[in-house]
Write a protein that holds these residues in place. Structure first.
Motif, short mmCIF file in Angstrom:
data_model
loop_
_atom_site.label_atom_id
_atom_site.label_comp_id
_atom_site.label_asym_id
_atom_site.label_seq_id
_atom_site.Cartn_x
_atom_site.Cartn_y
_atom_site.Cartn_z
N SER A 171 78.10 -4.82 -26.09
CA SER A 171 76.87 -5.23 -26.79
C SER A 171 75.78 -4.18 -26.60
O SER A 171 74.66 -4.51 -26.28
CB SER A 171 76.36 -6.56 -26.25
OG SER A 171 77.32 -7.58 -26.37
N GLY B 88 77.25 -12.48 -25.51
CA GLY B 88 76.51 -11.44 -26.22
C GLY B 88 76.91 -11.31 -27.66
O GLY B 88 77.21 -12.29 -28.32
N MET B 89 76.96 -10.07 -28.11
CA MET B 89 77.04 -9.78 -29.54
C MET B 89 78.21 -10.47 -30.24
O MET B 89 78.05 -11.05 -31.30
CB MET B 89 77.15 -8.28 -29.73
CG MET B 89 76.85 -7.82 -31.11
SD MET B 89 76.32 -6.11 -31.10
CE MET B 89 76.14 -5.87 -32.86
#
Lengths: 533, 196
Positions: free
Chosen positions: A114, B40-41
Motif C-alpha cells: 500500500s 490497507g489498499m
C-alpha cells in the motif's frame, strides 16, 4: 494476562503499559492500527492518554518531542514515507535529545502492498545515529515498546522501533507486563538543551556522538540480540528482525549454523565479529534494503557475505520462508501453478463512491484539452489511474498534486489540474496552495472531499468543515471557490463548472463534497450502538 | 500437529471473521496461533488473503511456506485458484462456487470450475445459496467455515460454536444463532458429500 494482538497493536499495548502519556500520528498503512488501538483502549481512555490524529507526520513528531520535552513519555507513529515528511524534526530530535522517553515507531512496507516505495527506515535510524529496535515477533513488539522508554531515558535520545507490514498485520498471543505509571511533568535539567543555535547544537551533537559507543555496547548485551551456537561452521547467519522467524521455520529443531539474531541496532559488533571469526562465510537475512549486508561486506568486499546484493535472496520485496529456504539450499515443495485464467483483482473504488462522479465529470470536461494534465495525490482517488477512468497522470507524495500542477503550469502546460483529497490537502496541500496563490498560477484544484481519511479506514479528517475557509484564508478568490454535490444528476453542471474554471487564468478550487460511503455506514452503525446503550 | 490454512476471498467478504472464529476456538483449546492478514489498499474490493496457522507447538513464521498449506478455504472460486502454489499434495480446497465479478476479465464460471475439478482434493459448495435459504445472505462466510470444519484438526464443532458466541456476543443472541446455524448448514452439506 495475555491477549491476541496484531504486531501493530502489540506496540500500542506495550507503550500504554510502559507508561506512555500520549501518541501522535497520521494514519498510514501499515502503521494505522497502533494509534487506533490506543484510541479504543479502555485504560488509555480512562487515563486520558493523548491519541487524537495529527494533521501530518511532521506535526505529530513535533508534538511528541514537545511531550518528551515536558518530561513525559511520548510515541509518534507513521508509515515509512511519513518519516520523510517528519525527517526535519526527527534528525534534530536526535541532537536535542529528550527529557521524557520518546519512541519513533515506523512501519515499513516492503513489496509496496500500500505504498509508493519500499524505503528502509533503518537507514533513517542510522542517519540520526539513534538506537533502533526491530522486533522479530508480536511478543518482542510488545516488550520493545515497553522497554524502549527506558532505553530512551537512559541515553537521553529518541529510540526508533521499526516494523514491517507482515508483523504489523499478523496476530499472535502476547503476554503482558505490569502497567507502569506515567512520568510526572518535569522540565529538562539543561534549559538550553532544546535550543539548537549553532554553538549549542555543536555541543549537543558531540554528546550524541559520544553516546555511539554506549549504544553499541548496549546492543552487544541486549536481551533482544542473541548468539545461537551451531555445529556447522561453514556458514554463519545474521538474522534481522522478522527474518529470524523464517529461519526458525526452516529449522524447527534448531539451526545447524551459528546465528546472530539482531533486533537491536547499532549492530552488536562483538557478536558479529565472533560470528565472522568462527564461520566460513556470512549469510545476511534482512527485511528491506541490504543495509547490514552492505555494511559488513564493505566497498572493497573484504568479507565474504551473501544476501540480497549477490542474488542469494531477491534484491527487492519482502522476505518469506520460501526465499529463506532457497538461500539455505533447502528444497521448496511448491504446489500446483496458478492457472493462467486467474486474472488480477486490483482494488477498486466502492460502489456509490463520490470519486466516480468526479472522474466522470473531469474526463468529460477534459475531452477537448486532451490527456496528460491531471496531477493527483495519495488516497482512494489514486485508483482513478486504473480502469475504467485513466483520469490521473501522477501520484508521487502527499500534497504533490498542487505543486506539480503549478510547476507544469509554470512550464507552459496550461491549464493544469490538481486532484487531491480532503485529508491529503490538510496534510500537505495548504502550503502548496499558498505558492500557487502567490503567483496566481493558472491551475484548477479539485479537492474531492469525502469528509474522511478513507484509504486507511475512515479516520476523521482534520479538514472537516474547514476546506473552503482554509482556501479563502490562504488567498483564493471567493468567486473561484465552489462547493458542489457530486451525484449523477449534477453531472452536467459539474462538467460545466470544471470547464469554466479551466478557462480562468488563475487559481480556482472546486470542492465536490459527499461523505465516503464506507465512513457513512460505519458512522450510522456507531450511532445505532450508542442509541441502544 | 499443525494446521496451515490459506483463507482467500475478496475484500469485504468476511474472511477476517472466519479467521477470528477459528482463532478464538484454537485459543480456547490452548493451541498456538499466528494469523497474517491483508489490510490497507487491497481491502477495497481487491483480492485478500489471510495465512492462519494453528499448532500444538510454538509457531515461528507468520507466513505459510509454499506447498505446505493443509487447506485453502475460499469464499470465492477464482480466489481459491490464486493460491494453489501453497497447497500441499494432501491438502484440500474448500471453496464457495458463487463468483464475485468485479473485474472486466473475469473468466466464465465453467472455466473456473473446470480448473477447480482438476485439483486432487476439492469440496465445492454454493454457500451463497445455502445462506440465502437460511434467510441470512450475509452469513455465506460462516457457511464456508462450517464446510471446512471437518478439516480443522484439533478444533471440533463445539469449539467453533463457542468461538462464534464469543465473537458475536456483543451483537446479541440472534446474530450468534444465525451464525451458528450457518456453520451447521455448511458442515451438514459437506459431511453428506463425504458419506455419498
Amino acid at each position: 494476562m495475555q491477549k491476541v494482538l496484531l504486531g501493530a497493536e502489540a506496540i500500542a499495548q506495550g507503550a500504554i503499559d510502559g507508561g506512555m502519556s500520549g501518541v501522535y500520528a497520521y494514519p498510514g498503512t501499515p502503521s494505522t492500527e497502533i494509534t487506533e488501538y490506543i484510541q479504543s483502549n479502555k485504560y488509555a481512555r480512562e487515563q486520558k492518554l493523548h491519541s487524537m490524529w495529527s494533521t501530518n507526520e511532521k506535526t505529530a513528531m513535533e508534538s511528541a518531542l514537545g511531550m518528551a520535552y515536558a518530561g513525559k513519555r511520548a510515541m509518534v507513529c507513521m508509515k515509512h514515507v511519513g518519516l520523510n515528511v517528519a525527517a526535519d524534526c526527527f534528525m534534530n530530535a536526535a541532537v536535542t535529545g529528550v527529557n521524557g522517553g520518546m519512541i519513533v515507531t515506523v512501519a515499513d512496507d516492503p513489496s509496496m502492498h500500500s505504498s509508493q516505495n519500499e524505503q528502509d527506515s533503518r537507514y533513517y535510524g542510522r542517519f540520526a545515529q539513534i538506537p533502533i529496535l526491530e522486533p522479530s515477533n508480536q511478543q518482542e513488539a510488545y516488550d520493545m515498546a515497553y522497554a524502549a522508554f527506558d532505553l530512551s531515558e537512559e541515553f537521553g535520545v529518541p529510540v526508533m522501533i521499526r516494523i514491517t507490514t507482515r508483523l504489523a498485520h499478523s496476530r499472535a498471543v502476547v503476554q503482558l507486563s505490569p502497567v507502569r505509571s506515567q512520568n510526572s511533568l518535569k522540565l529538562p535539567d539543561d534549559p538550553r538543551q532544546f535550543v539548537l543555535l549553532p554553538n549549542i547544537a555543536r555541543k549537543q551533537y558531540r554528546k550524541l556522538l559520544a553516546g555511539q559507543s554506549l549504544f553499541e555496547e548496549k546492543s552487544n548485551t541486549s536481551p533482544f540480540n542473541q548468539y545461537h551456537e551451531g555445529t556447522d561452521k561453514t556458514m554463519g547467519i545474521i538474522a534481522c528482525g522478522i527474518s529470524m522467524n523464517y529461519l526458525m521455520e526452516k529449522f524447527p529443531e534448531g539451526c545447524p549454523y551459528p546465528v546472530v539474531k539482531v533486533s537491536q541496532y547499532p549492530l552488536p559488533r562483538k557478536l558479529v565479529t565472533r560470528l565472522s571469526e568462527e564461520t566460513g562465510y556470512l549469510l545476511v537475512l534482512e527485511e528491506g534494503y541490504p543495509i547490514i549486508e552492505e555494511l559488513i561486506k564493505g566497498y572493497l568486499e573484504k568479507e565474504q557475505v551473501k544476501g540480497r546484493l549477490d542474488g542469494t535472496l531477491p534484491r527487492d520485496g519482502e522476505l518469506n520462508p520460501d526465499h529463506v529456504a532457497k538461500a539455505l539450499g533447502l528444497p521448496v515443495h511448491k504446489g500446483n501453478d496458478v492457472p493462467s485464467l486467474v486474472a488480477n483483482r486490483p482494488p477498486a473504488l466502492c460502489v456509490g463512491c463520490s470519486h466516480h462522479d468526479v472522474f466522470k465529470a473531469l474526463n468529460e470536461a477534459l475531452k477537448e484539452l486532451g490527456d496528460g494534465r491531471v496531477f493527483s495525490d495519495i488516497g482512494c482517488y489514486t485508483m482513478g489511474a486504473l480502469e475504467p477512468y485513466h483520469s490521473i497522470n501522477t501520484c508521487v507524495d502527499m500534497g504533490a498534486s498542487i505543486t506539480m500542477a503549478k510547476g507544469a503550469a509554470d512550464a507552459g502546460l496550461i491549464p493544469a489540474i490538481a486532484l487531491i483529497g480532503d485529508s491529503t490537502f490538510t496534510h500537505s496541500g495548504i502550503t502548496g496552495l499558498l505558492d500557487a496563490v502567490v503567483e496566481n498560477s493558472p491551475i484548477t484544484i479539485i479537492i474531492s472531499d469525502n469528509e474522511s481519511t478513507s484509504m486507511t479506514g475512515g479516520q476523521e479528517s482534520s479538514a472537516k468543515g474547514r476546506i473552503e475557509a482554509i482556501c479563502e484564508g490562504v488567498g483564493v478568490l471567493p468567486g473561484h471557490i465552489h462547493v458542489v454535490l457530486p451525484v449523477k444528476k449534477n453531472h452536467e453542471s459539474l462538467v460545466k463548472l470544471i470547464k469554466d474554471e479551466l478557462n480562468y487564468p488563475g487559481v480556482s478550487v472546486i470542492i465536490p463534497r459527499r461523505i465516503c460511503v464506507q465512513k457513512n455506514r460505519r458512522d450510522i452503525k456507531i450511532k445505532q450502538v450508542a442509541k441502544s446503550i | 500437529m499443525k494446521t496451515d490454512i490459506i483463507l482467500a476471498g475478496v475484500g469485504g467478504q468476511g474472511i477476517l471473521s472466519i479467521a477470528a472464529a477459528i482463532g478464538t476456538a484454537a485459543l480456547n483449546n490452548e493451541l498456538y496461533i499466528k494469523q497474517a492478514e491483508t489490510h490497507g489498499m487491497s481491502q477495497r474490493g481487491g483480492a485478500v488473503v489471510s495465512h492462519l496457522r494453528i499448532s500444538d507447538k510454538p509457531i515461528y513464521s507468520d507466513l505459510i511456506s509454499e506447498g505446505e498449506a493443509d487447506l485453502i478455504l475460499a469464499v470465492e472460486p477464482l480466489e481459491a485458484l490464486r493460491y494453489l502454489p501453497y497447497l500441499a499434495t494432501k491438502g484440500y480446497i474448500v471453496t464457495n462456487t458463487t463468483p464475485f465479478v468485479n473485474i472486466p476479465d473475469y473468466p466464465t464460471a465453467e472455466e473456473i470450475m473446470k480448473q477447480l475439478h482438476q485439483q486432487t482434493h476439492l469440496v465445492a459448495i454454493d454457500a451463497d445459496k445455502v445462506a440465502e435459504d437460511l434467510g441470512n445472505k450475509l452469513a455465506s462466510n460462516m457457511v464456508m467455515l462450517g464446510a471446512a470444519a471437518r478439516f480443522l484438526n484439533h478444533i471440533d464443532l463445539t469449539a467453533l460454536e463457542k468461538g462464534i458466541a464469543e465473537l458475536f456476543s456483543r451483537k446479541g443472541e440472534e446474530v450468534v444463532k444465525a451464525n451458528v446455524d450457518a456453520i451447521h448448514a455448511g458442515k451438514t452439506l459437506v459431511d453428506k458429500q463425504f458419506q455419498d
